[in-house]
Design a protein around this motif. Structure first.
Motif, short mmCIF file in Angstrom:
data_model
loop_
_atom_site.label_atom_id
_atom_site.label_comp_id
_atom_site.label_asym_id
_atom_site.label_seq_id
_atom_site.Cartn_x
_atom_site.Cartn_y
_atom_site.Cartn_z
N TYR A 92 0.83 -1.21 0.00
CA TYR A 92 0.00 0.00 0.00
C TYR A 92 0.87 1.27 0.00
CZ TYR A 92 -3.68 -3.29 1.25
OH TYR A 92 -4.56 -4.34 1.24
N LEU A 93 2.19 1.09 -0.28
CA LEU A 93 3.10 2.24 -0.39
C LEU A 93 2.86 2.95 -1.73
CD1 LEU A 93 6.39 0.58 0.93
CD2 LEU A 93 4.84 2.08 2.20
N PRO A 94 3.25 4.21 -1.84
CA PRO A 94 3.05 4.94 -3.11
C PRO A 94 4.11 4.62 -4.15
CG PRO A 94 3.96 6.42 -1.48
CD PRO A 94 3.73 5.13 -0.76
N ILE A 95 4.95 3.62 -3.88
CA ILE A 95 6.02 3.25 -4.81
C ILE A 95 6.02 1.74 -4.98
CG2 ILE A 95 7.48 5.26 -4.32
CD1 ILE A 95 9.03 3.53 -2.33
N ASP A 96 6.58 1.25 -6.09
CA ASP A 96 6.73 -0.19 -6.32
C ASP A 96 7.84 -0.74 -5.43
OD1 ASP A 96 4.77 0.08 -8.21
OD2 ASP A 96 6.16 0.12 -9.92
N VAL A 97 7.71 -2.02 -5.04
CA VAL A 97 8.69 -2.66 -4.16
C VAL A 97 9.09 -3.99 -4.78
CG1 VAL A 97 9.07 -3.67 -1.88
CG2 VAL A 97 7.79 -1.54 -2.09
N GLU A 98 10.38 -4.34 -4.61
CA GLU A 98 10.91 -5.61 -5.10
C GLU A 98 11.55 -6.38 -3.96
OE1 GLU A 98 14.13 -7.41 -8.35
OE2 GLU A 98 13.92 -5.24 -8.06
N ILE A 99 11.18 -7.69 -3.84
CA ILE A 99 11.85 -8.58 -2.87
C ILE A 99 13.00 -9.25 -3.61
CG2 ILE A 99 11.58 -10.57 -1.34
CD1 ILE A 99 8.63 -9.87 -1.11
N VAL A 100 14.23 -9.03 -3.09
CA VAL A 100 15.42 -9.49 -3.80
C VAL A 100 16.05 -10.67 -3.07
CG1 VAL A 100 15.81 -7.23 -4.84
CG2 VAL A 100 16.82 -7.76 -2.62
N THR A 101 17.21 -11.08 -3.56
CA THR A 101 17.89 -12.26 -3.02
C THR A 101 18.45 -11.95 -1.63
OG1 THR A 101 18.48 -12.94 -5.26
CG2 THR A 101 19.72 -13.92 -3.43
N PRO A 102 18.07 -12.76 -0.63
CA PRO A 102 18.59 -12.52 0.71
C PRO A 102 20.04 -13.00 0.83
CG PRO A 102 17.18 -14.44 0.73
CD PRO A 102 17.13 -13.89 -0.68
N LYS A 103 20.69 -12.55 1.89
CA LYS A 103 22.08 -12.91 2.12
C LYS A 103 22.18 -14.43 2.33
CE LYS A 103 26.00 -11.85 5.13
NZ LYS A 103 26.46 -11.07 6.32
N GLY A 104 23.15 -15.01 1.62
CA GLY A 104 23.37 -16.45 1.74
C GLY A 104 22.61 -17.27 0.73
N TYR A 105 21.77 -16.64 -0.11
CA TYR A 105 20.98 -17.36 -1.10
C TYR A 105 21.30 -16.81 -2.48
CZ TYR A 105 18.38 -19.46 2.72
OH TYR A 105 18.04 -20.17 3.84
N THR A 106 20.92 -17.49 -3.51
CA THR A 106 21.27 -17.10 -4.88
C THR A 106 20.08 -16.65 -5.69
OG1 THR A 106 21.04 -19.40 -5.59
CG2 THR A 106 23.23 -18.69 -4.89
N THR A 107 18.89 -16.77 -5.15
CA THR A 107 17.67 -16.36 -5.86
C THR A 107 16.80 -15.56 -4.91
OG1 THR A 107 16.52 -18.41 -5.28
CG2 THR A 107 17.71 -18.37 -7.38
N PRO A 108 15.93 -14.72 -5.48
CA PRO A 108 15.03 -13.96 -4.63
C PRO A 108 14.13 -14.91 -3.82
CG PRO A 108 15.07 -13.05 -6.84
CD PRO A 108 15.78 -14.36 -6.91
N GLY A 109 13.80 -14.51 -2.59
CA GLY A 109 12.91 -15.32 -1.79
C GLY A 109 12.77 -14.80 -0.38
N ILE A 110 12.03 -15.53 0.42
CA ILE A 110 11.75 -15.19 1.81
C ILE A 110 12.26 -16.33 2.68
CG2 ILE A 110 9.93 -14.67 3.49
CD1 ILE A 110 8.23 -13.65 1.17
N VAL A 111 12.88 -16.02 3.82
CA VAL A 111 13.48 -17.02 4.69
C VAL A 111 12.70 -17.07 6.00
CG1 VAL A 111 15.58 -17.80 5.83
CG2 VAL A 111 15.73 -16.56 3.65
N VAL A 112 12.38 -18.31 6.45
CA VAL A 112 11.73 -18.54 7.75
C VAL A 112 12.79 -19.10 8.68
CG1 VAL A 112 9.87 -19.70 8.97
CG2 VAL A 112 9.54 -19.02 6.59
N VAL A 113 13.08 -18.37 9.77
CA VAL A 113 14.17 -18.74 10.66
C VAL A 113 13.60 -19.01 12.05
CG1 VAL A 113 16.35 -18.04 11.69
CG2 VAL A 113 15.79 -17.33 9.36
N THR A 114 13.82 -20.25 12.54
CA THR A 114 13.45 -20.63 13.91
C THR A 114 14.72 -21.08 14.62
OG1 THR A 114 11.26 -21.38 13.20
CG2 THR A 114 12.03 -22.16 15.33
N PRO A 115 15.06 -20.48 15.78
CA PRO A 115 16.27 -20.88 16.50
C PRO A 115 16.31 -22.38 16.73
CG PRO A 115 15.34 -18.91 17.48
CD PRO A 115 14.35 -19.40 16.47
N GLY A 116 17.46 -22.97 16.41
CA GLY A 116 17.64 -24.41 16.60
C GLY A 116 17.07 -25.25 15.49
N GLU A 117 16.44 -24.68 14.47
CA GLU A 117 15.83 -25.42 13.37
C GLU A 117 16.48 -25.01 12.05
OE1 GLU A 117 13.21 -27.78 13.43
OE2 GLU A 117 13.63 -27.75 15.58
#
Length: 681
Positions: A166-191
């Motif tokens: 709902y921002l007045p500008i376009d947004v891009e989700i890019v490659t996170p640190k440690g990965y080679t392709t754009p995406g979202i990371v789910v991090v649970t301690p110990g998992e």
């Protein structure tokens, strides 16, 4: 001629005697005279009428004059009320956390995290119109689970993510640190980290657009949670960039946000640690009635039950058992029983009508399905206590409610089908044939055996009667079994069923009758039964004594007692004739022998010695009159005069293929005389 006077005759006789005396014999010899003596030995009529010793059970056929064996006996009274009950009803319900969708629902809701403009550039004012510069930022968003869930280990599940721009500008989700392709990371301690890759359509999110839903551009964004764990420390990591607004200034305010939503679907758990909110859990159970029984109304006399509860859950609460079809006659309320369920415990509770009368009536569900009760419904509701701390629940935890309702006894019932599917009748009756003459029949055929039953049906249950009657000899052996075809028994006290059977051949006179029968209720018939309802009645068996006889014999016997005068002179008796005079209306000839018995009961002499005397049979209702004379050898005279008892045995002269009718009016009249010839000195 000269007449002799009396005087001259007497003189002549005296002269003659004196002359004779002149030659006087040395020994006196008495003169010998032959004399005849007739001794009646037997005069008997042998007939069925004359030999019957008890006629209390006999009925005479007025038209034909014959007797018939008539024996009536009562059927055992069957109290339908004694069996007016439903069999024990068992019910069982168990559930695990995974089977409770109401509890799992708290894991399956959208949880939206809102990122304002300031999250990407903290130097921007809260609202206004500015030219957005290009930006790039890493976002770590906590995966906050609702309803006090602290930790979840998934057996199945899917984490869905939806991004709304709902921002007045376009947004891009890019490659996170440690990965080679754009995406979202789910991090649970110990998992192990979970990575959600994005395709080209998903990674660029235009202003006022969303990505991740199945209907959004690029399709669904999700990751499989099976075998994984998430907790209240789980975070969603992603790297976001934007080219800004270029050379244009755009207006914005606090409503312009970037929202990240999370939803978990298709959930089943290995375990969870959570503060379970207060819930109301419902367990429903139906106990089916027998298939052929549909109750429309009943008055319950008594019932009782036992419920065993095993609760592995760390949940406690108040339980309420409701049987909506049982209505208290005193309060007009449905049967309700409340009890406590304790956490991680085992307990047993008992229920009963507690002396109250209840009506079994169709509930709302029954009324929508024909109005008859086909199953007993039991609804158990458990309202859990308010939570105090987080508790751990595993997939093996079970809440089990098992119970049994003992037979429910009714004082009355109405319905369809059969409250008693099959009623069995077994009874044995003595036919009293010991009152018949001691006549041996090789085999005979009863004509028109009549079996008549009167059944009083003290209920409204119609049925079908069938079975068999077995006629037994005096030793209990079955002579014949007579099938009884189906007869309808109406719901009344005036049921008369009868059977007429012709030409039933037996090898001995029946002594007892055994009845094995059933009354089966008719399918689909309505019934009304009270606790006093019963089925009773009696059966009459008529055995007409107009029978066809093959073979057979009868015996007449008596003691012998000769006068002293005869016994003193027995040495002078030089011959005896046995004279048999007979009148026979039986349609077959009789072979007859006479036996004389000594003091030891042994046969001293049989006449005739080799063969028999024949008494001719009658070919009509007029008896055949016959005479037979037998001469006894002089050597056997003393055997007769010394006899203590005699018997006359007559046997029917019928071949294997010759069957003659013997009626109660047939008879044989036998006279037996001894004619003695003696020398009298």
């Amino acid at each position: 001629m000269r007449r002799l006077t009396t005087k001259s005759l007497l003189v002549s006789l005296v002269v003659t005697l004196f002359v004779s005396c002149s030659d006087f014999p040395s020994e006196f010899v008495a003169p010998v005279f032959n004399t005849g003596l007739s001794i009646p030995l037997a005069d008997t009529v042998i007939s069925l009428n004359s030999l019957l010793t008890d006629t209390t059970f006999l009925k005479r056929n007025q038209s034909g004059g014959n007797y018939a064996i008539v024996q009536s006996f009562d059927l055992p009274t069957i109290r339908l009320g004694d069996s007016l009950s439903l069999n024990s009803v068992s019910f069982s319900y168990s559930t695990t956390f995974n089977q409770q969708q109401e509890l799992l629902a708290q894991y399956q809701k959208w949880n939206t995290m809102t990122l304002s403009v300031a999250r990407f550039d903290s130097t921007l004012p809260r609202s206004g119109a500015i030219q957005f510069n290009p930006l790039e930022s890493e976002a770590n968003v906590p995966l906050e689970m609702q309803n006090g869930v602290e930790d979840v280990s998934f057996k199945t599940g899917k984490l869905c993510i939806r991004a709304q721009n709902y921002l007045p500008i376009d947004v891009e989700i890019v490659t996170p640190k440690g990965y080679t392709t754009p995406g979202i990371v789910v991090v649970t301690p110990g998992e192990k980290q979970l990575f959600i890759p994005l395709n080209n359509d998903q990674r660029i999110i235009r202003k006022q657009q969303s990505r991740g839903d199945v209907h959004d551009i690029g399709g669904e964004l999700s990751v499989d949670l099976a075998g994984h764990r998430i907790s209240k420390s789980t975070v969603i990591k992603m790297k976001v960039r934007s080219d800004g607004s270029g050379n244009s200034a755009v207006a914005y305010n606090e409503a312009n946000t970037f929202n990240l939503g999370f939803k978990i679907t298709d959930v089943s758990l290995h375990s969870t640690k959570a503060t379970i909110p207060q819930k109301e859990l419902t367990f429903n159970n139906n106990a089916e009635l027998p298939r052929d029984v549909k109750i429309t109304q009943a008055t319950v006399k008594d019932f009782a039950g036992k419920i065993d509860i095993t609760n592995d859950f760390p949940l406690s609460g108040q339980a309420t058992l409701v049987m909506p079809q049982l209505i208290n006659a005193r309060t007009s309320k449905e049967f309700t029983y409340s009890f406590r369920i304790e956490k991680r415990g085992v307990q047993t509770i008992s229920i009963s009508n507690n002396g109250d009368t209840y009506y079994l009536t169709p509930d709302a569900f029954d009324k929508q399905n024909g109005g008859a009760i086909t199953a007993l419904r039991m609804n158990c509701t458990v309202k859990t206590d308010a939570p105090t701390t987080a508790e751990t629940i595993t997939e093996t935890d079970v809440l089990s409610i098992k119970g049994v309702i003992s037979p429910i006894h009714f004082s009355s019932a109405q319905g369809l089908g059969g409250a008693q599917k099959e009623i069995t009748i077994n009874t044995l009756a003595n036919l009293n044939t010991n009152a018949l003459p001691d006549v041996y029949f090789g085999s005979f055929t009863f004509k028109n055996i009549i079996i008549e039953g009167k059944i009083n049906n003290g209920s409204s249950v119609a049925g079908v009667f069938n079975g068999k009657v077995a006629l037994l000899d005096k030793f209990g052996a079955v002579l014949t079994e007579i099938p009884l075809a189906e007869r309808t028994i109406t719901a009344s006290n005036n049921n008369v069923i009868s059977y007429i059977l012709s030409d039933v051949t037996l090898t001995a006179m029946p002594s007892t009758a055994k009845l094995n029968a059933t009354i089966k209720t008719l399918n689909g018939e309505t019934f009304t039964i009270s606790e006093n309802s019963s089925i009773s009645g009696n059966v009459t068996i008529t055995l007409p004594l107009v029978m066809s006889v093959l073979g057979g014999e009868f015996t007449t016997s008596d003691n012998l007692s000769f006068s002293n005068e005869i016994l003193v002179r027995k040495d002078n008796i030089n011959s005896i004739d046995v004279l048999l005079e007979a009148k026979n209306r039986i349609p077959v000839s009789l072979s007859t022998r006479v036996h004389f018995y000594n003091a030891n009961g042994e046969v001293a002499l049989s006449l005739p010695k080799e063969n028999t005397m024949e008494i001719p049979g009658s070919s009509s209702e007029v008896p055949e009159h016959s005479f037979t004379r037998l001469s006894v050898d002089s050597s056997d005279v003393n055997k007769i005069l010394g006899a203590k008892r005699y018997s006359v045995i007559s046997r029917f002269n019928t071949s294997n293929n010759q069957i003659q009718k013997f009626t109660s009016q047939d008879y044989t009249h036998i006279k037996l005389n001894l004619e003695c010839k003696a020398n009298t000195k």
